[in-house]
Design a protein around this motif. Structure first.
Motif, PDB file in Angstrom:
ATOM      1  N   ARG A 108      59.913 -10.986 -40.844  1.00 46.99           N
ATOM      2  CA  ARG A 108      60.610 -10.866 -39.345  1.00 46.99           C
ATOM      3  C   ARG A 108      61.605  -9.815 -39.412  1.00 46.99           C
ATOM      4  O   ARG A 108      61.756  -9.118 -38.442  1.00 46.99           O
ATOM      5  N   ILE A 109      62.436 -10.082 -40.451  1.00 45.01           N
ATOM      6  CA  ILE A 109      63.608  -8.865 -40.486  1.00 45.01           C
ATOM      7  C   ILE A 109      63.049  -7.606 -40.793  1.00 45.01           C
ATOM      8  O   ILE A 109      63.670  -6.693 -39.824  1.00 45.01           O
ATOM      9  N   LEU A 110      62.117  -7.344 -41.385  1.00 49.59           N
ATOM     10  CA  LEU A 110      61.570  -5.722 -41.344  1.00 49.59           C
ATOM     11  C   LEU A 110      60.769  -5.466 -40.111  1.00 49.59           C
ATOM     12  O   LEU A 110      60.942  -4.298 -39.790  1.00 49.59           O
ATOM     13  N   ALA A 111      60.262  -6.207 -39.635  1.00 46.05           N
ATOM     14  CA  ALA A 111      59.538  -6.037 -38.302  1.00 46.05           C
ATOM     15  C   ALA A 111      60.624  -5.945 -37.092  1.00 46.05           C
ATOM     16  O   ALA A 111      60.107  -5.723 -35.753  1.00 46.05           O
ATOM     17  N   LEU A 112      61.812  -6.303 -37.216  1.00 41.91           N
ATOM     18  CA  LEU A 112      62.746  -6.517 -36.177  1.00 41.91           C
ATOM     19  C   LEU A 112      63.148  -5.347 -35.418  1.00 41.91           C
ATOM     20  O   LEU A 112      63.085  -4.308 -35.920  1.00 41.91           O
ATOM     21  N   PRO A 120      70.056   2.000 -36.475  1.00 42.83           N
ATOM     22  CA  PRO A 120      69.115   1.622 -37.797  1.00 42.83           C
ATOM     23  C   PRO A 120      69.367   0.324 -38.375  1.00 42.83           C
ATOM     24  O   PRO A 120      70.781  -0.142 -37.726  1.00 42.83           O
ATOM     25  N   LYS A 121      68.775  -0.289 -39.045  1.00 42.38           N
ATOM     26  CA  LYS A 121      69.161  -1.652 -39.531  1.00 42.38           C
ATOM     27  C   LYS A 121      68.869  -1.712 -41.195  1.00 42.38           C
ATOM     28  O   LYS A 121      68.324  -0.975 -41.626  1.00 42.38           O
ATOM     29  N   VAL A 122      69.661  -2.640 -41.728  1.00 40.72           N
ATOM     30  CA  VAL A 122      69.727  -2.786 -43.240  1.00 40.72           C
ATOM     31  C   VAL A 122      69.384  -4.243 -43.375  1.00 40.72           C
ATOM     32  O   VAL A 122      70.307  -4.948 -43.201  1.00 40.72           O
ATOM     33  N   PRO A 123      68.190  -4.497 -44.076  1.00 41.83           N
ATOM     34  CA  PRO A 123      67.673  -5.815 -44.377  1.00 41.83           C
ATOM     35  C   PRO A 123      68.593  -6.446 -45.449  1.00 41.83           C
ATOM     36  O   PRO A 123      69.066  -5.471 -46.388  1.00 41.83           O
ATOM     37  N   ALA A 124      69.182  -7.475 -45.465  1.00 44.03           N
ATOM     38  CA  ALA A 124      69.949  -8.186 -46.578  1.00 44.03           C
ATOM     39  C   ALA A 124      69.725  -9.546 -46.882  1.00 44.03           C
ATOM     40  O   ALA A 124      69.310 -10.365 -45.828  1.00 44.03           O
ATOM     41  N   ARG A 125      69.926  -9.876 -47.897  1.00 42.93           N
ATOM     42  CA  ARG A 125      69.947 -11.566 -48.244  1.00 42.93           C
ATOM     43  C   ARG A 125      71.126 -12.264 -48.313  1.00 42.93           C
ATOM     44  O   ARG A 125      72.089 -11.719 -48.963  1.00 42.93           O
ATOM     45  N   GLY A 158      66.831 -11.686 -34.294  1.00 41.62           N
ATOM     46  CA  GLY A 158      67.329 -10.671 -33.447  1.00 41.62           C
ATOM     47  C   GLY A 158      68.567 -11.417 -33.014  1.00 41.62           C
ATOM     48  O   GLY A 158      68.963 -10.707 -32.120  1.00 41.62           O
ATOM     49  N   SER A 159      68.975 -12.682 -33.067  1.00 40.76           N
ATOM     50  CA  SER A 159      70.201 -13.305 -32.595  1.00 40.76           C
ATOM     51  C   SER A 159      71.339 -13.023 -33.197  1.00 40.76           C
ATOM     52  O   SER A 159      71.354 -12.771 -34.368  1.00 40.76           O
TER      53      SER A 159
END
Length: 303
Positions: A108-112, A120-125, A158-159
């Motif tokens: 979901r993060i990657l498809a957000l 731009p967005k950066v996925p993170a854990r 996305g919240s």
């Protein structure tokens, strides 16, 4: 002499008994159960059969009880082993379920897609969390990934989660909107009422609307109103209790949409508007300072 005679007599008596036994066996076989031998045999059976049945009725349950005790011990061991295997399998299932949840969250993060698709967005854990007195947490993305202080952070839906407050090469610290130390977030309701939300440390958020002309009701969606800290249109919370304006002011509570207890993956929005504003402000200040200096020099020269 007397002892020797006694021994001879005993030997002779034993030989006679053996001969008689063989004779009786022979007669029994030939007579096929008839005659005196058969009668004797049947008499013996009549006498001893009840005794044999009684002995069997006593001995068999005792043997069964001994076997049962042995079987109970074996069943206990087998049951213990089975319980251990079940616990191991349940643990594996829990691990698999956790991994499946994390994979779904990452997808979901990657498809957000942010409200502003140009961001731009950066996925993170999430790799570390604070204690009960510190709501902040750490993520595994940092300056090497393009993360900057002030970047907004959202969850896999996305919240709004919070803001980056500290950055290293490979990690960053996020202060969530529920933290009392977090700066207020400017929001607006679906009716256009603008307000600000503040964190309490956990649970609900405080919502204050100034200049209110319309009431807000339970379930109203609150989104970022757009500011130097957050782009407009990010889902933040929902109104938790109805409230009407009093002296054009509304004070109520809101429920954050992000579940802070279950955050595994987040997305850092590389929002640069605040940086641009700071740069513009710095440039304006510098220009004003230069103009003032030039004017002062001119005045001094002319004076």
């Amino acid at each position: 002499m007397r002892d020797r005679r006694t021994s001879d007599r005993a030997t002779s008596f034993l030989v006679v008994l053996v001969i008689i036994s063989f004779s009786l066996m022979t007669l029994d076989i030939r007579s096929s159960g008839g005659g005196v031998t058969g009668t004797l045999r049947r008499g013996v059976q009549t006498v001893f059969t009840p005794i044999q049945k009684l002995a069997t009725s006593i001995v068999d349950p005792a043997l069964d009880m001994v076997d049962g005790i042995a079987n109970v011990a074996g069943l206990r061991d087998a049951n213990k082993e089975l319980q251990q295997r079940i616990a191991s399998l349940e643990s594996r299932l829990d691990t698999v379920a956790t991994l499946e949840t994390q994979v779904a969250s990452l997808r979901r993060i990657l498809a957000l897609t942010p409200a502003d698709e140009s961001i731009p967005k950066v996925p993170a854990r999430v790799i570390a969390r604070g204690d009960g007195f510190d709501a902040s947490f750490q993520i595994d993305a940092g300056g090497n990934d393009g993360v900057l202080v002030g970047n907004p952070v959202v969850d896999d839906n996305g919240s709004l989660v919070g803001t980056i407050t500290d950055v290293t090469g490979d990690s960053a610290t996020v202060v969530p909107i529920i933290a009392p130390s977090a700066d207020g977030v400017r929001v607006k309701s679906q009716t256009g009422e603008a307000g600000i939300i503040l964190g309490r440390g956990s649970g609900d958020l405080d919502l204050e609307v100034l200049g209110a002309t319309e009431p807000v009701f339970t379930g109203y969606l609150l989104v970022t109103a757009g500011s130097v800290r957050y782009p407009a249109g990010i889902n933040v919370a929902k109104v938790a209790a109805d409230a009407r304006p009093e002296a054009q002011r509304i004070v109520t509570t809101a429920i954050p949409l992000a579940d802070f207890s279950k955050l595994d993956f987040v997305a850092v929005l590389q929002w640069t508007f605040s940086t641009e504003v700071d740069t513009a402000t710095t440039s304006t200040t510098s220009t004003t300072s230069t103009t003032s200096t030039t004017a002062g020099t001119s005045n001094g020269g002319s004076g």
